[in-house]
Design an enzyme around this catalytic site. Structure first.
Site, PDB file in Angstrom:
ATOM      1  CE  LYS A  32      -4.137   1.023   0.254  1.00  0.00           C
ATOM      2  NZ  LYS A  32      -5.561  -0.192  -0.082  1.00  0.00           N
TER       3      LYS A  32
HETATM    4  P1  NAD Z   1     -13.483   8.242  -3.740  1.00  0.00           P
HETATM    5  O1  NAD Z   1     -11.571   9.099  -3.338  1.00  0.00           O
HETATM    6  O2  NAD Z   1     -12.915   7.817  -3.802  1.00  0.00           O
HETATM    7  O3  NAD Z   1     -14.398   8.564  -2.563  1.00  0.00           O
HETATM    8  C1  NAD Z   1     -14.878   8.376  -0.824  1.00  0.00           C
HETATM    9  C2  NAD Z   1     -15.775   9.133  -0.789  1.00  0.00           C
HETATM   10  O4  NAD Z   1     -15.056   9.521   0.598  1.00  0.00           O
HETATM   11  C3  NAD Z   1     -16.188  10.883  -1.335  1.00  0.00           C
HETATM   12  O5  NAD Z   1     -16.921  10.728  -1.682  1.00  0.00           O
HETATM   13  C4  NAD Z   1     -16.187  11.492  -0.313  1.00  0.00           C
HETATM   14  O6  NAD Z   1     -16.408  12.750  -0.241  1.00  0.00           O
HETATM   15  C5  NAD Z   1     -16.001  10.224   0.476  1.00  0.00           C
HETATM   16  N1  NAD Z   1     -15.759  10.818   2.500  1.00  0.00           N
HETATM   17  C6  NAD Z   1     -14.144  11.553   2.424  1.00  0.00           C
HETATM   18  N2  NAD Z   1     -14.359  12.009   3.892  1.00  0.00           N
HETATM   19  C7  NAD Z   1     -15.534  11.719   4.109  1.00  0.00           C
HETATM   20  C8  NAD Z   1     -16.131  11.728   5.762  1.00  0.00           C
HETATM   21  N3  NAD Z   1     -15.503  12.182   7.020  1.00  0.00           N
HETATM   22  N4  NAD Z   1     -17.240  11.369   5.540  1.00  0.00           N
HETATM   23  C9  NAD Z   1     -17.991  10.471   4.618  1.00  0.00           C
HETATM   24  N5  NAD Z   1     -17.204  11.016   3.346  1.00  0.00           N
HETATM   25  C10 NAD Z   1     -16.302  10.679   3.570  1.00  0.00           C
HETATM   26  O7  NAD Z   1     -12.008   6.717  -2.820  1.00  0.00           O
HETATM   27  P2  NAD Z   1     -12.970   4.464  -3.271  1.00  0.00           P
HETATM   28  O8  NAD Z   1     -11.602   4.389  -3.761  1.00  0.00           O
HETATM   29  O9  NAD Z   1     -14.086   5.352  -3.096  1.00  0.00           O
HETATM   30  O10 NAD Z   1     -12.161   4.491  -1.898  1.00  0.00           O
HETATM   31  C11 NAD Z   1     -13.208   4.082  -0.638  1.00  0.00           C
HETATM   32  C12 NAD Z   1     -12.757   3.051   0.551  1.00  0.00           C
HETATM   33  O11 NAD Z   1     -12.579   1.893  -0.509  1.00  0.00           O
HETATM   34  C13 NAD Z   1     -11.815   3.299   1.072  1.00  0.00           C
HETATM   35  O12 NAD Z   1     -11.635   2.918   2.513  1.00  0.00           O
HETATM   36  C14 NAD Z   1     -10.543   2.813   0.310  1.00  0.00           C
HETATM   37  O13 NAD Z   1      -9.398   2.568   0.286  1.00  0.00           O
HETATM   38  C15 NAD Z   1     -11.521   1.793  -0.374  1.00  0.00           C
HETATM   39  N6  NAD Z   1     -11.322   0.540  -1.643  1.00  0.00           N
HETATM   40  C16 NAD Z   1     -11.373   1.264  -2.986  1.00  0.00           C
HETATM   41  C17 NAD Z   1     -10.798   0.567  -3.856  1.00  0.00           C
HETATM   42  C18 NAD Z   1     -10.625   0.685  -5.598  1.00  0.00           C
HETATM   43  O14 NAD Z   1     -10.586   0.461  -6.293  1.00  0.00           O
HETATM   44  N7  NAD Z   1     -11.497   2.194  -5.324  1.00  0.00           N
HETATM   45  C19 NAD Z   1     -10.707  -0.625  -3.632  1.00  0.00           C
HETATM   46  C20 NAD Z   1     -10.310  -1.429  -2.576  1.00  0.00           C
HETATM   47  C21 NAD Z   1     -10.994  -0.608  -1.322  1.00  0.00           C
END
Ligand code: NAD
Length: 421
Positions: free
Chosen positions: A114
């Site tokens: 990571k």
């Molecule tokens: P992203 O940056 O596209 O979206 C994040 C979202 O969370 C946004 O809508 C943001 O406004 C919201 N957010 C941030 N702070 C917040 C808060 N305090 N309260 C409420 N909402 C809040 O990120 P993503 O890629 O969608 O990732 C989201 C989660 O999924 C993370 O934990 C990430 O590690 C996990 N994840 C992502 C992927 C991927 O392929 N992108 C894969 C596995 C896991």
């Protein structure tokens, strides 16, 4: 109940200690020796670099970038790159270890890694974001690569950032699209990668609901986070007839008990940058979302959001951990006592890394798959992994989280022993 870990209350623990707590729950059941535990939890390499750039206004900006390469027993290390102001060494280490167990749970030939930069992307112009990304790759390019460690998107990064990473890496190493995944489709990205994590979350939610005789069309859902994962999960649910009643993001939240119009909400978010002020809905806070009267709660934003403080308020019957590390052990314990079923992150959000694997395979074979093939293979891998975790949890009468760790640790442990140290 106060859970102690090495004599300390859990709430005093770091993100990595929390991940270690879940590891130990399964390791105890497996009878893993102390030496083997130490070998499996200790990261192979931790990289910490200065990322300096000239800001648009001529001033110097200095940030810290991290890459933790946790374990390579089963193949090159794989894991996302997070740009967020909360990123620190401990969080990246915790998330890298989760990747090791996650790639093993879905049985793809990778280890875990990571990375991240401690930066608020809202403070950067597009040009500054590009320069930060390229500078980070300048610092770590000889420690990553298609056979070593392959980054991917996570919070605060997207396909455009992955395109800059590939371009910068190739300046040093020549044509090498498999050095990073989650790239734009126009630049050797895989069809279906962007939707993969959210889509996978819903494939697995449906599998879990089926085991409990609950049709998805009669299910209400609340989602925290409406970025890549949350919005695609909502869209996929909407297509399957599920009712998304509440959504929050970093700016605010919206609720409609009759069900939100998800396609319109996605357009609203594209136009305004947030879900807040969406028509035909009332405003809600994050705390209200987590306590919403729904069947399924999907945290899809930050880690550590479900804690001892709010776990007792959760009314959902199922929690699907789309975010990484959203639940503290104390909250997990409360959910268990309250009969709430938790589908753990190392299975629930594994759709993203699975399609990243397909992208890497396509890049290395120079052979592009159709979207239908990507979706079919993704569904097959996730349903098969769910079945194995479900059966283990039933046979051993353990939670889905302990079962997933049991499966992942077993695979990594056996590869380590067979390969030798
Ligand atoms: P992203 O940056 O596209 O979206 C994040 C979202 O969370 C946004 O809508 C943001 O406004 C919201 N957010 C941030 N702070 C917040 C808060 N305090 N309260 C409420 N909402 C809040 O990120 P993503 O890629 O969608 O990732 C989201 C989660 O999924 C993370 O934990 C990430 O590690 C996990 N994840 C992502 C992927 C991927 O392929 N992108 C894969 C596995 C896991």
């Amino acid at each position: 109940m106060m859970i102690l870990f090495n004599g300390w209350p859990m709430s005093a623990l770091s993100a990595f200690d929390t991940a270690r707590f879940y590891f130990d729950q399964a390791a105890n059941l497996m009878g893993l020796s102390d030496n083997m535990r130490e070998l499996l939890v200790t990261p192979e390499r931790q990289i910490k670099v200065q990322v300096a750039l000239e800001r648009d206004n001529g001033e110097i900006g200095t940030f810290i970038g991290y890459r933790v390469q946790h374990n390579s027993a089963r193949g090159p290390m794989k894991g996302g790159l997070r740009f967020h102001h909360d990123v620190d060494e401990d969080e990246v280490l915790a998330l890298a270890s989760l990747m090791t167990w996650k790639t093993a749970v879905v049985n793809i030939p990778y280890g875990g890694a990571k990375g991240g930069i401690s930066v608020d992307t809202k403070d950067l112009s597009i040009g500054e974001l590009e320069r930060v990304t390229r500078k980070f790759i300048d610092e770590i390019h000889d420690m990553i690569g298609p056979d070593k460690d392959i980054p991917a998107p996570d919070m605060g990064t997207n396909a455009q950032v992955m395109a800059w990473i590939a371009n910068q890496y190739e300046k040093f190493h020549g044509y090498s699209p498999a050095c990073v995944t989650g790239k734009p489709v126009e630049l050797h990205g895989a069809e279906g990668r962007e939707e993969a994590t959210g889509r996978g979350v819903i494939t697995l939610t449906e599998a879990l609901l089926q085991r409990h005789g609950q049709p998805i069309e009669e299910t209400t859902i609340a989602i925290q986070g409406f970025g890549n994962v949350g919005s695609h999960a909502a869209h996929c649910l909407h297509e399957k007839g599920g009712k998304v009643v509440a959504v929050t993001d970093a700016e605010g939240g919206v609720l409609n008990k009759k069900g939100l119009d998800v396609p319109a909400l996605i357009l609203h978010c594209e136009d305004t940058g947030s879900v807040k002020n969406f028509s035909d809905s009332e405003s809600i806070t994050n705390d209200e979302l987590l306590a919403a009267d729904v069947d399924v709660l999907i945290p899809a934003a930050l880690g550590g959001v479900l804690t001892e403080r709010n776990a007792g308020d959760v009314r959902a019957k199922y929690i699907i951990e789309a975010a990484n590390n959203p639940t503290t052990p104390e909250a997990d314990d409360i959910f268990h006592d309250n009969g709430i079923i938790v589908l753990p992150d190392i299975l629930a959000n594994a759709g993203g890394v699975t399609v990243s694997y397909f992208e890497w395979v396509q890049n290395r074979q120079h052979f592009k798959w159709e979207l239908s093939r990507v979706r079919q293979e993704l569904d097959r891998i996730l349903q098969d992994s769910f079945e194995k975790v479900w059966r283990l949890s039933q046979d051993k009468q353990i939670s889905l989280r302990v079962a997933a760790y049991f499966l992942g640790i077993g695979r990594v442990g056996r590869a380590t022993v067979m390969g030798g140290i």
